[in-house]
Design a protein around this motif. Structure first.
Motif, PDB file in Angstrom:
ATOM      1  N   ILE A  40      20.734  68.399  13.997  1.00  0.00           N
ATOM      2  CA  ILE A  40      21.100  68.179  15.394  1.00  0.00           C
ATOM      3  C   ILE A  40      22.587  67.823  15.404  1.00  0.00           C
ATOM      4  O   ILE A  40      23.006  66.805  14.861  1.00  0.00           O
ATOM      5  CB  ILE A  40      20.271  67.057  16.044  1.00  0.00           C
ATOM      6  CG1 ILE A  40      18.781  67.432  16.054  1.00  0.00           C
ATOM      7  CG2 ILE A  40      20.767  66.789  17.467  1.00  0.00           C
ATOM      8  CD1 ILE A  40      17.873  66.370  16.629  1.00  0.00           C
ATOM      9  N   GLN A  41      23.370  68.703  16.007  1.00  0.00           N
ATOM     10  CA  GLN A  41      24.818  68.533  16.038  1.00  0.00           C
ATOM     11  C   GLN A  41      25.312  68.426  17.473  1.00  0.00           C
ATOM     12  O   GLN A  41      24.681  68.948  18.389  1.00  0.00           O
ATOM     13  CB  GLN A  41      25.475  69.713  15.333  1.00  0.00           C
ATOM     14  CG  GLN A  41      25.030  69.855  13.876  1.00  0.00           C
ATOM     15  CD  GLN A  41      25.551  71.115  13.231  1.00  0.00           C
ATOM     16  OE1 GLN A  41      26.683  71.163  12.800  1.00  0.00           O
ATOM     17  NE2 GLN A  41      24.708  72.129  13.190  1.00  0.00           N
ATOM     18  N   PHE A  42      26.432  67.739  17.647  1.00  0.00           N
ATOM     19  CA  PHE A  42      27.017  67.618  18.970  1.00  0.00           C
ATOM     20  C   PHE A  42      28.501  67.957  18.907  1.00  0.00           C
ATOM     21  O   PHE A  42      29.129  67.914  17.849  1.00  0.00           O
ATOM     22  CB  PHE A  42      26.817  66.205  19.539  1.00  0.00           C
ATOM     23  CG  PHE A  42      27.525  65.122  18.776  1.00  0.00           C
ATOM     24  CD1 PHE A  42      28.843  64.791  19.048  1.00  0.00           C
ATOM     25  CD2 PHE A  42      26.861  64.422  17.774  1.00  0.00           C
ATOM     26  CE1 PHE A  42      29.492  63.789  18.343  1.00  0.00           C
ATOM     27  CE2 PHE A  42      27.502  63.412  17.068  1.00  0.00           C
ATOM     28  CZ  PHE A  42      28.828  63.096  17.353  1.00  0.00           C
ATOM     29  N   LYS A  43      29.053  68.302  20.056  1.00  0.00           N
ATOM     30  CA  LYS A  43      30.493  68.481  20.158  1.00  0.00           C
ATOM     31  C   LYS A  43      30.938  68.144  21.574  1.00  0.00           C
ATOM     32  O   LYS A  43      30.161  68.262  22.537  1.00  0.00           O
ATOM     33  CB  LYS A  43      30.931  69.885  19.756  1.00  0.00           C
ATOM     34  CG  LYS A  43      30.513  71.005  20.686  1.00  0.00           C
ATOM     35  CD  LYS A  43      31.046  72.333  20.172  1.00  0.00           C
ATOM     36  CE  LYS A  43      30.719  73.471  21.131  1.00  0.00           C
ATOM     37  NZ  LYS A  43      31.296  74.750  20.683  1.00  0.00           N
ATOM     38  N   ILE A  44      32.167  67.700  21.673  1.00  0.00           N
ATOM     39  CA  ILE A  44      32.775  67.359  22.949  1.00  0.00           C
ATOM     40  C   ILE A  44      34.260  67.694  22.846  1.00  0.00           C
ATOM     41  O   ILE A  44      34.850  67.587  21.757  1.00  0.00           O
ATOM     42  CB  ILE A  44      32.554  65.866  23.305  1.00  0.00           C
ATOM     43  CG1 ILE A  44      33.066  65.566  24.709  1.00  0.00           C
ATOM     44  CG2 ILE A  44      33.162  64.943  22.260  1.00  0.00           C
ATOM     45  CD1 ILE A  44      32.654  64.195  25.237  1.00  0.00           C
ATOM     46  N   LYS A  45      34.861  68.117  23.927  1.00  0.00           N
ATOM     47  CA  LYS A  45      36.279  68.466  23.884  1.00  0.00           C
ATOM     48  C   LYS A  45      37.122  67.213  23.651  1.00  0.00           C
ATOM     49  O   LYS A  45      36.835  66.152  24.200  1.00  0.00           O
ATOM     50  CB  LYS A  45      36.703  69.159  25.175  1.00  0.00           C
ATOM     51  CG  LYS A  45      36.243  70.590  25.248  1.00  0.00           C
ATOM     52  CD  LYS A  45      36.796  71.290  26.461  1.00  0.00           C
ATOM     53  CE  LYS A  45      36.332  72.747  26.494  1.00  0.00           C
ATOM     54  NZ  LYS A  45      36.776  73.427  27.715  1.00  0.00           N
ATOM     55  N   TRP A  51      37.883  70.678  19.709  1.00  0.00           N
ATOM     56  CA  TRP A  51      36.524  70.145  19.733  1.00  0.00           C
ATOM     57  C   TRP A  51      36.367  69.033  18.711  1.00  0.00           C
ATOM     58  O   TRP A  51      36.831  69.162  17.581  1.00  0.00           O
ATOM     59  CB  TRP A  51      35.506  71.240  19.417  1.00  0.00           C
ATOM     60  CG  TRP A  51      35.362  72.271  20.481  1.00  0.00           C
ATOM     61  CD1 TRP A  51      35.911  73.519  20.497  1.00  0.00           C
ATOM     62  CD2 TRP A  51      34.610  72.153  21.683  1.00  0.00           C
ATOM     63  NE1 TRP A  51      35.550  74.182  21.646  1.00  0.00           N
ATOM     64  CE2 TRP A  51      34.748  73.363  22.392  1.00  0.00           C
ATOM     65  CE3 TRP A  51      33.839  71.138  22.246  1.00  0.00           C
ATOM     66  CZ2 TRP A  51      34.149  73.593  23.619  1.00  0.00           C
ATOM     67  CZ3 TRP A  51      33.228  71.363  23.468  1.00  0.00           C
ATOM     68  CH2 TRP A  51      33.383  72.571  24.138  1.00  0.00           C
ATOM     69  N   LEU A  52      35.717  67.970  19.124  1.00  0.00           N
ATOM     70  CA  LEU A  52      35.292  66.921  18.200  1.00  0.00           C
ATOM     71  C   LEU A  52      33.826  67.206  17.883  1.00  0.00           C
ATOM     72  O   LEU A  52      33.001  67.320  18.796  1.00  0.00           O
ATOM     73  CB  LEU A  52      35.419  65.545  18.850  1.00  0.00           C
ATOM     74  CG  LEU A  52      34.713  64.399  18.125  1.00  0.00           C
ATOM     75  CD1 LEU A  52      35.408  64.112  16.811  1.00  0.00           C
ATOM     76  CD2 LEU A  52      34.657  63.162  18.982  1.00  0.00           C
ATOM     77  N   ASN A  53      33.510  67.342  16.604  1.00  0.00           N
ATOM     78  CA  ASN A  53      32.157  67.682  16.178  1.00  0.00           C
ATOM     79  C   ASN A  53      31.501  66.524  15.436  1.00  0.00           C
ATOM     80  O   ASN A  53      32.175  65.749  14.760  1.00  0.00           O
ATOM     81  CB  ASN A  53      32.184  68.895  15.245  1.00  0.00           C
ATOM     82  CG  ASN A  53      32.595  70.155  15.967  1.00  0.00           C
ATOM     83  OD1 ASN A  53      31.766  70.831  16.562  1.00  0.00           O
ATOM     84  ND2 ASN A  53      33.878  70.469  15.939  1.00  0.00           N
ATOM     85  N   GLY A  54      30.208  66.419  15.561  1.00  0.00           N
ATOM     86  CA  GLY A  54      29.462  65.400  14.835  1.00  0.00           C
ATOM     87  C   GLY A  54      28.002  65.786  14.721  1.00  0.00           C
ATOM     88  O   GLY A  54      27.590  66.864  15.173  1.00  0.00           O
TER      89      GLY A  54
END
Length: 194
Positions: A40-45, A51-54
């Motif tokens: 399960i991965q997330f990203k936000i501008k 993009w910041l990914n986690g």
């Protein structure tokens, strides 16, 4: 001859009525987090420039699925929000704080499906998503990757899905700028049939 046939039918009738009726049911799957065949991965501008990914390192869940009746599928996933990892310890500490996920009070996020619409291998999964103590409807656009036997005598199926949500909808109002209000999630799930 007719008497014997009728007598035989009468003798068999109670046995047939007592026989269990088996209806086709969707198979139950456990998400394979033990073998890390799921993510399960997330990203936000970030400032609108990149993009910041986690990802979340710990989660669990299960689902039911029948390829002949995919619209009857059900999904449940629980995420350990304390396991958030954006590859930067200080940032992760802030993201776990009251400004964002408030993990000391809400250490879990949860998705429980309420409806599945299927068109071929494409699924639209609607459900209740709970994050930061707030529960709201969320829709995941998913598609089936494949299914079949594994080398260890089991049976697996796999799906990939995407969704997004506004942080403010879940009570997260920390100002990251106008370009950074929406979080995008990618769920790559492989399940082992129980």
């Amino acid at each position: 001859m007719k008497i014997k046939a009728t007598l035989g039918a009468l003798l068999l009738t109670p046995a047939l009525l007592a026989a269990p009726v088996h209806s086709a049911q969707a198979a139950e799957y456990q998400i394979d987090t033990q073998g890390m065949h799921a993510a399960i991965q997330f990203k936000i501008k970030h400032l609108g420039y990149s993009w910041l990914n986690g990802r979340f390192e710990k989660f669990s869940g299960n689902y039911s699925y029948d390829s002949s009746k995919p619209g009857q599928s059900k999904v449940q996933v629980t995420i350990d929000t304390t396991s958030l990892n954006s590859n930067h310890a200080e940032r992760d500490k802030h993201l776990r704080s009251k400004d964002f996920l408030n993990v000391s009070k809400y250490p879990q996020a949860k998705f429980v499906s309420t409806n599945v619409q299927a068109k071929g291998d494409k699924l639209t999964i609607t459900g209740d998503f709970t994050l930061n103590g707030v529960t709201k409807p969320l829709t995941i656009d998913a598609h089936k990757i494949g299914e079949g036997k594994d080398p260890w005598g089991g049976y697996r199926s796999g799906f990939s899905g995407t969704t997004s949500f506004k942080m403010a909808d879940y009570g997260i109002t920390y100002d990251l700028g106008p370009a950074s209000t929406e979080v995008f999630l990618t769920l790559d799930i492989e399940g082992v049939r129980k």
